[in-house]
Design a protein around this motif. Structure first.
Motif, short mmCIF file in Angstrom:
data_model
loop_
_atom_site.label_atom_id
_atom_site.label_comp_id
_atom_site.label_asym_id
_atom_site.label_seq_id
_atom_site.Cartn_x
_atom_site.Cartn_y
_atom_site.Cartn_z
N UNK A 67 24.63 -94.83 -63.26
CA UNK A 67 23.89 -95.24 -62.08
C UNK A 67 23.44 -96.69 -62.22
N UNK A 68 23.72 -97.51 -61.20
CA UNK A 68 23.31 -98.92 -61.19
C UNK A 68 22.57 -99.19 -59.89
N UNK A 69 21.26 -99.43 -60.00
CA UNK A 69 20.47 -99.81 -58.83
C UNK A 69 20.59 -101.32 -58.63
N UNK A 76 21.91 -105.81 -62.23
CA UNK A 76 22.88 -104.86 -61.67
C UNK A 76 24.31 -105.30 -61.97
N UNK A 77 24.61 -106.58 -61.81
CA UNK A 77 25.97 -107.07 -62.05
C UNK A 77 26.35 -106.93 -63.52
N UNK A 82 29.46 -103.95 -67.50
CA UNK A 82 29.47 -103.20 -68.77
C UNK A 82 30.09 -101.82 -68.57
N UNK A 83 29.72 -101.16 -67.48
CA UNK A 83 30.30 -99.85 -67.20
C UNK A 83 31.81 -99.97 -67.02
N UNK A 84 32.23 -100.97 -66.25
CA UNK A 84 33.66 -101.15 -65.98
C UNK A 84 34.44 -101.41 -67.26
N UNK A 93 24.00 -98.36 -56.05
CA UNK A 93 23.16 -97.86 -54.97
C UNK A 93 22.02 -98.83 -54.70
N UNK A 94 21.82 -99.17 -53.43
CA UNK A 94 20.67 -99.96 -53.03
C UNK A 94 19.39 -99.13 -53.25
#
Length: 496
Positions: A67-69, A76-77, A82-84, A93-94
């Motif tokens: 989850x990235x807010x 967030x970026x 990092x996830x990618x 998610x906003x």
């Protein structure tokens, strides 16, 4: 009829999103990569923050989804990259949507790592003895999950692979004429895929990217001046507001070279406003959706009367009739697309208007192709209004209303009606005082069939926008329905 730009093949050496960060940091470590106006990261610092987040994930996240807010854009970026790079998919998610739909996301997308906690990634890197090796992604590995509302109004989560975006980067460079040393400004929330794509594209290419915390036109223009931005990624509504603010302050931003516009129809009346503030900028309008990425492109040499332009490089388009057969030029039907840019699937919710058949996809949009292969969009299937047995597209009526000098913004809806099934009403933001309903009705009658003319016009100076910079249609529609109910109550009391 089918329109295709030819048999361009995807690059043979496919990469993954974020694969370039190490090389870029090695070449020019002190070059600015990312700024939000308060915090600025060089290429080396960006890589360091991303690697620290990767280390945290390696120790704490067994799940394939993260989850990235988007509340803090720089953070967030870094987390998304990092996830990618670790082979995980970032659920972006906003904060507003996270508050509304967080429980449903948690149930539908579990298992999902969400507890980034207050411990800094660098502290975690120092305290942990060793980090697990990251799982390097392949072209088809999912890397991004975003939210879209679609025709039902309920949130749906769509999933994209690395290939769908790395190919989009390559084709966007070609279509928009982007160079090796751009400086990109993104003026809206990263929960909107348009702005997120612009930011990640820039970071992947090694361009400077500037993001804003909130869309305040005058402040955005100052950021563009300070950063000497050469590319603006924006929606038509944001662009109009920027041009109005720039004109009010007498600004001329001559460094800007490209304006990339999507999210809604861009209107001819705004060209003079934009040219006065951004005199050297070429405007590139593109049509696409969260599910398809790019579909078509209209460049600065194309007339505004040429629909939404020609298919993007590498994209095939067909218009199909009710039986599923491709129609000849001029025939109106559903727009179907085949390309390497399509999304994988919905991972939460569903959209009945989105269908897939033999590698082709439609989201229910309707239109036609001309003899030159240009796409003319009639409207989004989800915004069709059925009134007195007729199918009417809200976009056609909105376009007619926006030709009136007294109208700054327009949104058209169908509200329940016992006689007609739905009656057409319009919400308007006035550009000038004193615009009368009778004048608007005459204006529409000169441009539309009588059955398409709104029965009532509601005026509001307040025009809510989504975090992505588009008109907040659900909020506007709710307000319109309140006005209709209030008017009905007044009429009922008068009759009594």
């Amino acid at each position: 009829m089918r329109s295709s730009p030819g048999n361009r093949q995807p690059a043979s050496a496919m990469s993954y999103v974020g694969a370039t960060l190490d090389l870029l940091a090695g070449r020019e470590p002190s070059r600015v990569a990312l700024s939000d106006g308060r915090h600025t990261l060089t290429r080396a610092e960006l890589l360091g923050q991303v690697e620290a987040c990767e280390t945290l994930l390696a120790h704490r996240a067994a799940a394939d989804r993260v989850l990235v807010s988007t509340g803090t854009a720089v953070e967030a970026l870094c987390r998304l990259l990092a996830a990618a790079r670790s082979g995980r998919a970032a659920v972006v998610v906003d904060p507003v949507h996270l508050e509304r739909h967080g429980d449903r996301l948690g149930r539908s997308l579990a298992p999902m790592f969400a507890d980034w906690d207050e411990t800094s990634p660098r502290a975690a890197m120092r305290t942990e003895a060793a980090a697990a090796l990251p799982r390097k992604p392949g072209p088809d590995t999912p890397f991004y999950i975003g939210l879209t509302s679609g025709s039902t109004g309920h949130p749906k989560a769509f999933q994209r692979s690395h290939r769908s975006w790395t190919e989009s980067f390559r084709l966007a460079d070609e279509a928009f004429g982007l160079g090796p040393d751009e400086r990109v400004l993104v003026p809206g929330g990263l929960g909107h895929s348009l702005h997120l794509f612009g930011a990640i594209h820039a970071l992947h290419r090694g361009w400077r990217v500037d993001v804003v915390r909130s869309f305040q036109p005058a402040a955005v223009l100052r950021r563009m001046q300070d950063a000497a931005s050469t590319v603006l990624v924006t929606t038509p509504t944001q662009l109009r507001l920027l041009a109005i603010a720039g004109g009010r302050e007498g600004l001329r931003l001559g460094v800007l070279r490209r304006i990339l516009i999507s999210g809604a129809k861009w209107h001819a009346r705004d060209r003079a406003l934009v040219a006065a503030v951004f005199p050297q900028a070429e405007c590139h309008e593109f049509y696409g959706t969260s599910e398809t990425s790019f579909i078509s492109h209209r460049g600065p040499a194309d007339s505004l009367g040429e629909g939404v332009g020609r298919p993007f490089p590498g994209v095939e388009v067909e218009v199909r009739g009710p039986e599923g057969c491709a129609l000849a030029a001029g025939g109106e039907g559903e727009i179907w697309v085949r390309s390497p840019l399509l999304f994988d699937r919905y991972v939460m919710g569903d959209e009945p208007m989105t269908r897939v058949a033999a590698g082709w996809l439609t989201v229910g949009d309707r239109g036609h192709l001309d003899e030159e292969g240009r796409i003319f969009l009639a409207g989004r299937g989800g915004r069709m209004i059925v009134t007195s047995g007729l199918n009417v597209f809200a976009e056609e009526i909105e376009a007619a209303l926006l030709e009136h000098p007294g109208v700054a913004q327009a949104a058209v809806f169908g509200v329940p009606d016992i006689l007609r099934g739905a009656r057409i009403v319009a919400a308007l933001q006035p550009a000038e005082r004193g615009t009368e309903q009778a004048d608007l009705r005459r204006h529409c009658l000169a441009r539309l069939e009588r059955s398409k003319v709104p029965r009532r016009f509601h005026f509001s100076d307040h025009w809510p926008l989504t975090p992505g910079g588009k008109p907040d249609l659900p909020a506007i529609e709710a307000w319109v329905r309140e006005q209709e109910e209030a008017d009905a109550g007044v009429s009922g009391r008068r009759e009594a």
